[in-house]
Scaffold this motif. Structure first.
Motif, short mmCIF file in Angstrom:
data_model
loop_
_atom_site.label_atom_id
_atom_site.label_comp_id
_atom_site.label_asym_id
_atom_site.label_seq_id
_atom_site.Cartn_x
_atom_site.Cartn_y
_atom_site.Cartn_z
N ALA A 124 -31.02 15.94 8.50
CA ALA A 124 -30.87 15.89 9.95
C ALA A 124 -32.29 15.95 10.64
N HIS A 125 -32.56 15.62 11.96
CA HIS A 125 -33.63 15.78 12.80
C HIS A 125 -33.19 16.21 14.05
N GLY A 126 -34.31 16.89 14.89
CA GLY A 126 -34.02 17.28 16.15
C GLY A 126 -34.24 18.92 16.33
N ASP A 127 -33.67 19.46 17.16
CA ASP A 127 -33.79 20.99 17.45
C ASP A 127 -32.42 21.55 16.58
N TYR A 128 -32.95 22.12 15.56
CA TYR A 128 -31.80 22.66 14.70
C TYR A 128 -31.20 24.06 15.61
N GLY A 129 -31.85 24.37 16.63
CA GLY A 129 -31.04 25.73 17.25
C GLY A 129 -30.09 25.12 18.35
N LEU A 130 -30.12 24.07 18.69
CA LEU A 130 -29.10 23.29 19.51
C LEU A 130 -28.14 22.45 18.83
N ARG A 131 -26.93 23.06 18.73
CA ARG A 131 -26.18 22.14 17.90
C ARG A 131 -25.93 20.62 18.39
N ASN A 132 -25.89 20.29 19.69
CA ASN A 132 -25.90 19.16 20.31
C ASN A 132 -27.14 17.99 19.89
N ASP A 133 -27.91 18.46 19.43
CA ASP A 133 -28.99 17.76 18.82
C ASP A 133 -29.10 17.58 17.48
N TYR A 134 -28.28 17.84 16.80
CA TYR A 134 -28.21 17.72 15.32
C TYR A 134 -27.86 16.51 14.96
N HIS A 135 -28.80 15.68 14.68
CA HIS A 135 -28.25 14.23 14.83
C HIS A 135 -28.67 13.88 13.09
N MET A 136 -27.71 12.99 12.44
CA MET A 136 -27.86 12.77 11.23
C MET A 136 -28.87 11.72 11.04
N ASP A 137 -29.61 11.57 9.93
CA ASP A 137 -30.59 10.50 9.54
C ASP A 137 -29.51 8.96 9.24
N LEU A 138 -29.70 8.27 10.31
CA LEU A 138 -28.69 7.01 10.21
C LEU A 138 -29.23 6.05 9.33
N GLY A 139 -30.56 6.12 8.86
CA GLY A 139 -31.14 5.45 7.96
C GLY A 139 -30.48 5.64 6.55
N GLN A 140 -30.50 6.87 6.22
CA GLN A 140 -29.76 7.39 4.83
C GLN A 140 -28.31 6.78 5.03
N PHE A 141 -27.70 6.85 6.16
CA PHE A 141 -26.19 6.59 6.03
C PHE A 141 -26.17 4.97 6.07
N LEU A 142 -26.92 4.34 6.56
CA LEU A 142 -26.86 2.63 6.34
C LEU A 142 -27.22 2.50 4.75
N GLU A 143 -28.31 3.02 3.97
CA GLU A 143 -28.36 2.93 2.76
C GLU A 143 -27.23 3.25 1.94
#
Length: 310
Positions: free
Chosen positions: A267-286
């Motif tokens: 994941a990337h983003g601010d780990y302290g804020l749950r709502n910014d816990y974005h998944m790496d969509l590039g890995q998901f596409l792969e």
């Protein structure tokens, strides 16, 4: 006794004179002799079934022939056919003038379809009609059923296998692609995985933001999964795409996933804020491309997925 289906009775050809010469009393005496013979052949409990008052009522008539005729003699014989000992029941109903007229016989088995059962009984009655008139023939019928039922059972099994193949040919794999704004809560994830396992569904759950679920299996199971996980108030979720694929064999051969997987990419983003816990969509596409589903990326997110060169 319960209702019994019998082949219609017929008179043997050329027996009119002998039937007139024989009396009902003589015929009933022969019927009792045959019952004694059958009881010695089938002594085990459940092999020979006869109403308790059937024989006594005939015996009373034989002692006083001036009285009313007794009920027709009716009984059932349980037979084991073939090495598999398939259960076949021979149902017997004897007219008062049997053996001067033909008995009414019907062979039945739960292992036979109606058509095979009809063919078997037609052949049985054809055989009985070829015997000499005036002879006791239930023992002969028993032996004939033992010797001739097996081919009908084999034909029935073959037709059942063909029918099963036809049913399998109509099986269909159902695959649902579900999008959610996010999937975080542990209790929700547990509900998703428990439900997928219970319904024999394969696929995956991508945790985080966004959340993606794929389930594949029988249509009724996928639809039940969709109903259960939305209840009672999961609002930010939608089914983006459904695939239906027909198969001539098992739907398992069409599954893209061997189990229900738990996907958690970097994941990337601010780990302290749950709502910014974005998944790496590039890995998901792969991951999707590895499972022949790269085209789904655009359906889920509205943009064409591209992998980085490195």
């Amino acid at each position: 006794m319960g209702s019994t289906e019998f082949i219609p009775c017929f008179a043997w050809a050329g027996v009119e004179g002998s039937a007139m010469a024989a009396t009902v009393k003589e015929c009933l005496e022969l019927q009792l002799l045959e019952v004694e013979m059958l009881l010695s052949m089938f002594p085990k409990r459940g092999e020979f079934s006869l109403d308790a008052d059937a024989v006594p009522s005939i015996q009373r008539y034989l002692r006083n022939a001036a009285g009313a005729l007794p009920p027709q003699l009716e009984y059932r014989i349980a037979l084991d056919v073939g090495e598999a000992k398939v259960k076949v029941e021979l149902q017997v109903l004897l007219p008062h003038m049997y053996p001067q007229v033909a008995p009414q016989l019907f062979a039945r088995s739960d292992a036979l379809h109606r058509q095979q059962q009809l063919q078997l009984n037609t052949r049985l009655m054809s055989h009985i009609s070829s015997l000499d008139p005036g002879d006791l023939c239930v023992c002969e019928a028993v032996q004939w059923v033992k010797d001739n039922t097996l081919p009908f059972l084999e034909n029935c099994q073959a037709s059942s296998e063909c029918a099963a193949k036809a049913v399998r040919a109509k099986e269909m794999l159902h695959r649902m692609w579900i999008y959610s704004h996010h999937i975080y809560r542990q209790e929700l994830r547990k509900k998703i995985f428990d439900c997928a396992k219970k319904l024999n569904l394969t696929g995956f759950c991508l945790t985080g933001k966004p959340g993606v679920i794929c389930v594949e299996g029988l249509q009724e199971n996928c639809e039940e999964f969709w109903r259960v996980i939305r209840y009672p108030n999961w609002k930010h979720i939608s089914c983006k795409h459904v695939e239906n694929i027909e198969t001539e064999g098992s739907i398992d051969n069409l599954r893209l996933f061997q189990s229900f997987e738990d996907l958690q990419f970097q994941a990337h983003g601010d780990y302290g804020l749950r709502n910014d816990y974005h998944m790496d969509l590039g890995q998901f596409l792969e991951f999707l491309k590895q499972h022949q589903s790269g085209h789904i990326f655009q359906i889920l997110f509205g943009v064409e997925g591209k992998l980085s060169d490195n």
